[in-house]
Design an enzyme around this catalytic site. Structure first.
Site, PDB file in Angstrom:
ATOM      1  N   ASP A 130      -0.048   4.252   1.374  1.00 54.78           N
ATOM      2  CA  ASP A 130      -0.229   5.489   2.338  1.00 54.78           C
ATOM      3  C   ASP A 130       0.602   5.023   3.647  1.00 54.78           C
ATOM      4  O   ASP A 130       0.935   3.732   3.701  1.00 54.78           O
ATOM      5  CB  ASP A 130      -1.705   5.480   2.809  1.00 54.78           C
ATOM      6  N   HIS A 143       4.010   2.679  13.055  1.00 56.68           N
ATOM      7  CA  HIS A 143       2.863   3.492  13.604  1.00 56.68           C
ATOM      8  C   HIS A 143       3.246   4.340  14.751  1.00 56.68           C
ATOM      9  O   HIS A 143       2.523   4.870  15.401  1.00 56.68           O
ATOM     10  CB  HIS A 143       1.458   2.845  13.918  1.00 56.68           C
ATOM     11  N   HIS A 177       0.792  -1.121   0.039  1.00 60.00           N
ATOM     12  CA  HIS A 177      -0.192   0.079   0.045  1.00 60.00           C
ATOM     13  C   HIS A 177       0.923   1.297   0.074  1.00 60.00           C
ATOM     14  O   HIS A 177       2.143   1.215   0.677  1.00 60.00           O
ATOM     15  CB  HIS A 177      -0.921  -0.110   1.081  1.00 60.00           C
ATOM     16  N   GLU A 196      -5.031   2.094   2.905  1.00 58.03           N
ATOM     17  CA  GLU A 196      -4.891   0.631   3.624  1.00 58.03           C
ATOM     18  C   GLU A 196      -4.802   1.017   5.139  1.00 58.03           C
ATOM     19  O   GLU A 196      -5.645   0.224   6.069  1.00 58.03           O
ATOM     20  CB  GLU A 196      -3.634   0.126   3.271  1.00 58.03           C
ATOM     21  N   ASP A 205       3.724  -6.587   3.003  1.00 57.98           N
ATOM     22  CA  ASP A 205       3.490  -5.839   4.136  1.00 57.98           C
ATOM     23  C   ASP A 205       3.578  -6.527   5.537  1.00 57.98           C
ATOM     24  O   ASP A 205       3.008  -6.050   6.586  1.00 57.98           O
ATOM     25  CB  ASP A 205       1.964  -5.356   4.089  1.00 57.98           C
ATOM     26  N   ASP A 248       6.349   0.832   6.694  1.00 61.92           N
ATOM     27  CA  ASP A 248       5.045   0.434   6.381  1.00 61.92           C
ATOM     28  C   ASP A 248       4.199   1.282   5.651  1.00 61.92           C
ATOM     29  O   ASP A 248       3.686   2.157   6.159  1.00 61.92           O
ATOM     30  CB  ASP A 248       4.609   0.008   7.853  1.00 61.92           C
TER      31      ASP A 248
END
Length: 479
Positions: free
Chosen positions: A79, A453, A77, A145, A169, A116
């Site tokens: 984003d 994250h 992905h 995503e 991923d 990521d």
């Protein structure tokens, strides 16, 4: 542009990763990165497709004589989750990611790295250029995503030609993922009313520097939830002093364990010492697994302050205490793997309500329904208004998989180690893609990424090289 990653192997992968890192790509802001991939496709004479959701498919035709072999799809992905330290001035809408190399580690300066899933795009682009691969290769790059799997869910049928898909991923080398959780989000509103309390002293309490992390991958690890800890502080303070409740906030992403929280209180009494004492008490309590946790107190004066009622405050505290967060159930077949969980992700104060966002995950749709029912009962009991999102589907384990078997075989041949086959609790796009492509054989692999994250996110360089070499050999083994 000065190349910070020049000479790092595999050179093509890190060349493209650095290019990608120059392009802002927060969820729902993928047009520029999507157009960049389209230009790459045109430049390399690839079949190039871009849909209205900015998903991109790049296809390299098979070398003559290899047309009858099954085509392979590489997928990731565009984003990234955009998190930063409180003292960072980074603007994710326009600033490039500032990359830092420290030995074998690649990280960013006080922001998420975007490994990521920028590493999937970089690997895919490098593999499309790899002339040693003879079969047809497609790169599917999807959008949004990190928020709703919108790109994968919206991809129309019959666009992909390959019969096997390697999602890039995953975040741990040596593991092939063959199933993942589905999920749903609950948007909650607690109605509030306000009264003018006139002139008063304001106390702003900030909770910072919790570990946070991915609400799927790290939900089973002992990590503090900022929203829960802040309510613990408020409850203790309410027993020790008098104050008015003005506003509260915590967390920023539905798929991240909240690292920070802030509350604004008002009191005509001097309550700073009591606040400091309770903050120290909580720091001591959580020191074992949140050693960097810190509190900051700011004191100011305010006039015509609008405070919530005592009933609103008590309802908020009770609601947050009642909402579970963390592991709900474990898988019976794989007792070390989380089956279902909930994450009390975001709190923010609006004009007429306190808004709360909760994310639920499960690899079993029946268990997810049970969890939804449990959460509904809790929220109804607290007088909350709420609605569920449409959610995203789980990726169910496939009993027979040629791609999975080859993945394990090739890894053993290359590294003389057994590859671990795993079903994970985090959501992956394979489940969403399988809705319109039920006959594709899916797996997921990836290099070592840690603390995704969060601003502490890192990518291991040598792991990236090994995984890239492994994927090359895996593709070759299929024809």
């Amino acid at each position: 542009m000065m190349r910070k990653l020049e000479g790092i192997k595999p050179e093509k992968v890190f060349y493209y990763f650095e290019e990608i890192s120059q392009i802002p790509r927060e969820s729902y802001n993928e047009k520029e990165i999507s157009n960049y991939l389209v230009e790459f496709g045109k430049k390399h004479n690839l079949e190039t497709y871009q849909d209205k959701h900015y998903n991109v498919i790049l296809r390299k035709k098979a070398t003559k004589g290899y047309e009858d072999f099954p085509g392979v799809i590489l997928q990731g992905h565009m984003d990234m989750v955009c998190e930063k330290e409180n003292d960072s001035n980074h603007d994710f809408k326009k600033d490039p990611i500032n990359l830092i190399v420290e030995g074998n580690i690649l990280r960013a300066d006080k922001t998420t790295l975007g490994g990521d899933n920028g590493i999937a795009l970089a690997m895919g682009m490098a593999l499309l250029e790899d002339e040693s691969i003879k079969c047809q290769v497609e790169l599917l790059a999807t959008t949004s995503e990190e928020v709703d799997l919108g790109g994968a869910l919206s991809l129309e049928p019959n666009l992909l030609k390959g019969s096997m898909l390697i999602n890039l991923d995953s975040e741990e080398e040596g593991i092939v993922t063959v199933g993942s959780a589905g999920g749903i989000e609950i948007d909650v509103d607690l109605p509030i009313s306000r009264k003018n309390i006139g002139e008063t002293t304001l106390y702003t309490i900030s909770l910072e520097k919790l570990k946070g992390g991915h609400s799927g991958a790290e939900i089973n690890q002992k990590r503090g939830n900022a929203n829960k800890i802040m309510v613990e502080l408020l409850e203790k303070l309410a027993k020790a002093s008098q104050f008015d409740f003005i506003e509260v906030s915590g967390g920023s992403k539905d798929n991240a364990i909240p690292r920070v929280a802030k509350v604004l209180l008002a009191s005509k009494d001097d309550i700073k010492d009591k606040i400091k004492s309770i903050c120290q008490e909580l720091k001591d309590k959580y020191m074992g697994y949140e050693p960097d946790m810190s509190f900051n107190l700011e004191i100011s004066n305010g006039k015509n302050i609008l405070a919530m009622s005592k009933e609103d405050f008590e309802k908020y505290v009770k609601t947050i205490k009642d909402i579970p967060t963390g592991v709900n159930t474990w898988m019976k077949e794989y007792p070390e793997i989380v089956e279902s969980s909930d994450n009390l992700a975001i709190v923010k104060t609006l004009e007429n309500s306190i808004n709360i966002v909760i994310s639920l995950r499960s690899s079993d749709p029946k268990v997810l329904d049970e969890l939804k029912s449990k959460m509904s009962d809790i929220l109804k009991d607290n007088g909350a208004e709420f609605e569920f999102s449409d959610g995203y589907p789980e990726w169910q384990y496939r009993a027979e998989s040629k791609l999975r078997d080859k993945a394990v075989e090739v890894y053993k041949k290359l590294y003389n180690k057994e590859m671990k086959v795993e079903v994970i609790h985090a959501g992956l796009e394979c489940g969403a893609l399988s809705q319109n492509y039920p006959n594709i054989d899916f797996i997921s692999v990836g290099p070592n990424l840690k603390d995704v994250h969060t601003p502490s996110e890192i990518l291991e360089i040598d792991s990236t090289e090994r995984v890239y070499d492994y994927v090359v050999e895996l593709i070759k083994s299929l024809y």
